[in-house]
Design an enzyme around this catalytic site. Sequence first.
Site, PDB file in Angstrom:
ATOM      1  N   HIS A 100       0.814  -1.224   0.000  1.00  9.18           N
ATOM      2  CA  HIS A 100       0.000   0.000   0.000  1.00  9.18           C
ATOM      3  C   HIS A 100       0.848   1.275   0.000  1.00  9.18           C
ATOM      4  O   HIS A 100       2.025   1.245   0.269  1.00  9.18           O
ATOM      5  CB  HIS A 100      -1.037  -0.017   1.142  1.00  9.18           C
ATOM      6  CG  HIS A 100      -0.492  -0.051   2.535  1.00  9.18           C
ATOM      7  ND1 HIS A 100      -1.289   0.195   3.631  1.00  9.18           N
ATOM      8  CD2 HIS A 100       0.742  -0.289   3.023  1.00  9.18           C
ATOM      9  CE1 HIS A 100      -0.563   0.104   4.724  1.00  9.18           C
ATOM     10  NE2 HIS A 100       0.655  -0.190   4.388  1.00  9.18           N
ATOM     11  N   GLU A 101       0.201   2.372  -0.356  1.00  9.86           N
ATOM     12  CA  GLU A 101       0.866   3.690  -0.461  1.00  9.86           C
ATOM     13  C   GLU A 101       2.021   3.663  -1.465  1.00  9.86           C
ATOM     14  O   GLU A 101       3.048   4.304  -1.244  1.00  9.86           O
ATOM     15  CB  GLU A 101       1.382   4.169   0.914  1.00  9.86           C
ATOM     16  CG  GLU A 101       0.392   4.128   2.046  1.00  9.86           C
ATOM     17  CD  GLU A 101      -0.904   4.864   1.755  1.00  9.86           C
ATOM     18  OE1 GLU A 101      -0.932   5.683   0.830  1.00  9.86           O
ATOM     19  OE2 GLU A 101      -1.895   4.566   2.445  1.00  9.86           O
ATOM     20  N   GLY A 102       1.812   2.979  -2.554  1.00 12.63           N
ATOM     21  CA  GLY A 102       2.869   2.907  -3.574  1.00 12.63           C
ATOM     22  C   GLY A 102       3.681   1.649  -3.369  1.00 12.63           C
ATOM     23  O   GLY A 102       4.402   1.522  -2.388  1.00 12.63           O
TER      24      GLY A 102
END
Lengths: 597, 597
Positions: B439-441
């Site tokens: 998550h988050e990239g």
Amino acid sequence: MSRMDRGEIDFILDGLLDLDSLLSRPRFSHLDRDALSQVLDTAAGLADDKFGPHYHEADKHEPDRINGKVVMLPAVQEAVDAFAEAGFLAAHHDEELGGLQLPWCVVQAAFSFFQTANIATAAYPFLTIGAGNLIRSFGSEAQQAKFLAPMLTGRFFGTMALSEPQAGSSLADIRTSATPNPDGSYAITGTKQWISAGEHELSDNIVHMVLAKIKGAPAGVKGISLFIVPRIRVNDDGSLGPDNDVRLVSLLHKMGYRGTTSTILSFGEEGRCQGFLVGQAHHGLSYMFQMMNEARIGVGLGAAALGYAGYRYSAEYARTRPQGRPLEARDPTSPMVPIIEHADVRRMLLQQKAASEGAIALCLLCARLVDEERTAAEEADRRRASLLLELLTPIAKSWPSEHCLEANKWAIQILGGYGYTRDYPVEQYYRDNRLNPIHEGTYGIQANDLLGRKVFMDGGAAFEALAAEMATTITAATSRPALATHAAGLGEALSRVATVTAHLGTVRAGGHVALSLANATTYLEMFGHTVMAWIWLRQALVADTWLTDGKGDSNHLNGKLAACRWFFAHELPKTVTQATILTSLDRTVLDVDTAWL
Amino acid sequence: MSRMDRGEIDFILDGLLDLDSLLSRPRFSHLDRDALSQVLDTAAGLADDKFGPHYHEADKHEPDRINGKVVMLPAVQEAVDAFAEAGFLAAHHDEELGGLQLPWCVVQAAFSFFQTANIATAAYPFLTIGAGNLIRSFGSEAQQAKFLAPMLTGRFFGTMALSEPQAGSSLADIRTSATPNPDGSYAITGTKQWISAGEHELSDNIVHMVLAKIKGAPAGVKGISLFIVPRIRVNDDGSLGPDNDVRLVSLLHKMGYRGTTSTILSFGEEGRCQGFLVGQAHHGLSYMFQMMNEARIGVGLGAAALGYAGYRYSAEYARTRPQGRPLEARDPTSPMVPIIEHADVRRMLLQQKAASEGAIALCLLCARLVDEERTAAEEADRRRASLLLELLTPIAKSWPSEHCLEANKWAIQILGGYGYTRDYPVEQYYRDNRLNPIHEGTYGIQANDLLGRKVFMDGGAAFEALAAEMATTITAATSRPALATHAAGLGEALSRVATVTAHLGTVRAGGHVALSLANATTYLEMFGHTVMAWIWLRQALVADTWLTDGKGDSNHLNGKLAACRWFFAHELPKTVTQATILTSLDRTVLDVDTAWL
């Protein structure tokens, strides 16, 4: 389809393991390649129909204890029954025992279909086969008739019962005791832990292969004996008698591999647990090592199978999932491309492919060595196979369990958020695979086995035998333009391993055993990667030859060459750093004070 | 005790981050070190009392949807209420907003106690803080009054809603649309997926920060706007109005992080979902990147916290679990030793320690750079902090999520079979941590961000700033005999990174963008390890100085020196091989045909 691919198995059996020459031996004269193809087809079909469908369900609804009985999905029973019915429990055994007398490498290849489809359910018959092999090798004729025969049909299942709560990896410290009874049997008392398939209702009886100490035995591993301890007593006519005082203390609840019960068992709480000595007293550990060595390769193959299943699943996903655009054509009005077009997705696929296909090939090569050990005409060939097998077993156990777990990590990564949900199988592969570096000898124990024993045994004879095998591969590859660079790379890696090994041998011979073993897991990594480079070069040799000869599926063969290239470019160079660390005899782990941690 | 250690945090804040000098700045004139100690004590106490106790339970009984409502353990509500009550939701905000006006690095340090204790419950307030920061930075005064104020007290919680089913990582392809309403608001329509904390009953309202496209906006990321979309409408007096047509489509069921709901949300199915534009139209992605960058460092710190929790738990286990004997004293009648005496167990502890403590230090250093960016007196210092922060963010996100997941693997390994059962927390740390590289990239996206943008931006200004920081550390360490070798090692590593970066820059400038980025994750690894070596050398400098000065706990400080030594001996050398691969511009991933995979 994420289970084992037939083309992959055929490539290994025919290209790498020279199945044809094996089939020409007397033991296998009743077989031909077509018959073996049918065996593999049967395995693939059963895996698809009976094992795969409940893989996820059996994880979600793990076995539970209800009214004193272990209850699991009915599909598990159907699967193991179908497995037995198809003759797989006895497939490698002599025809006179009712077996199919198949080569062990073919049996293992067939088993890889079950392992990719549902490793947890496959564990029940696999443990039964291992326990049966032990009785076959070391049990008396009477024991074979009473216990082995029903294990070959699936009427009885089996386990291996080594560990105890206070002695996980340290078998020298087991406390389970065996006291002679007047009738020649022994009264067994003690508690065993982590016993896979230790309790269930899948078979009429469970035959536990139990390590215990006879009263007055020498201390440590030299005082361990092996016993057959049935869950239910067996009468001389083969019928079941009264229960044998083996009690399920509890089921253990694991992160993965949930379909296989893991148990704590107590033996002889009421003083009436009967065990039967296998072979000679105090020789139990050496007997058990036969099963353990088989199991270690089986663990490796299981880890590889999970890695492979994740590879195939994530490759298929990557081919069909559109997301993003090429780096050099980012116009947002253009359509998205399948993620397999992205460099890092391909990296994750190549890494999985190199790890899992390489690991499968290594484990099946070990199985082929078992066949060689048993059926080669010349004593020298049998001896060489034994040496190679001893040396490669810690690698076959540990390399797949480390690097195919890693492969499963990348399978999840390719699926992104989806991969992290329980709606897709890759997270289960990852959870299941996390067991493999632990059981049947931890990663650290394999490292000590390799560096503390195997490479130096018999004056380094096993290492020399392996080096000779590698040299043959190097010579063959050197003459093929596409592979000459890889051949040189393997040559350098082998020479690095030899130099490091000699250096550590000197340190060891100088009495600095702890120092020589301080970075044993780094040695295991370096050695394992070098072995895997050899395995990949061998595969590339076959692929290159078949491509030249117009044989086989060119996509499959080019994939082999690409994975080989990836391994030599991205993985093998790691051994350079590892060799430097080992040569420096880095003492950090020895010098650290435990109070600092 | 497996949660964050106060001594560790004090070491970082006082030794590494020079908290004293920060406190001398006008913004923090109301604070002193004692006041901050109390904040940390409060965090530690709340983490122990309210967060830790239900960590396992919340995993076992994940949130469920019952009669249309998301139901979870009451303990989660108690925990988030206590968090809000203690003022942590507003801790870094201005006093005039009701905040404590604490340095961001102290707030993040305090949060590490919650993350080690129960990362899944901590996610609810953390997301609220991130969403609030976004409104604080870019929202109008009216938006701040209406939405931010109740988020500072915990009456409202927040989320970030970026991804969509067809556009996970590819924000250019989001389809959620915003149509202007006559009253200046927008009608929002679309579906968002993977929205953490997207639905729950923990707060009166949920404020979704939603990316959407206004009709007629430019294609791709340049047409994205940011909207505040409350779950329930808010009247001008702050009271709640009717529901805002935001519907929970479904809860997603994850491998770990189960206590945090992950959701699919649909907006405007009935055409009455109201959103409020934040800042200017079409600038939404750049605004969201503020929250995303904060969140990326938060993900890194969470990963590090899980790594640390596993380290502490397994170290304690290793100290108390007897098993086996020293290699040079194997008499089976001698007592067993605690497993921490075995070399490979120490290796696994050092590896966990190096990864997790290093990662925590890196993430808190990033938080300190946020303070610097906001409060340094000189523009040049603020600018330098911004550059460093931009460059270090992909490392702070990805290095901990890769290497602290690995650390958790070793924590399980130390516990052996026990570690694989759900009776011990280490398997949960491992499952929870597996989310962090996604998550988050994703890992691959961080690699492209670093090599495709950050190292070359502003003519390489950020890289130069980092190199200058490292040079300062190297100079300081060179003068201390215990660290001179490490200083030289870091110097070589830095120079390797610089050479490789320049080389890839030339390739890129020559128009071969895809080739320059083909092995971006290898670059991320090499860069990350070099940064981590710098972080460890900085820690070693402090430890060595404090030991000389008789300051601090000598076991803790010697542990720092040992972990630094381990990192330089066993980890940093990996960058040599990585540099070779990168310099060779290996094209394997580009050349592989997708049909071969």
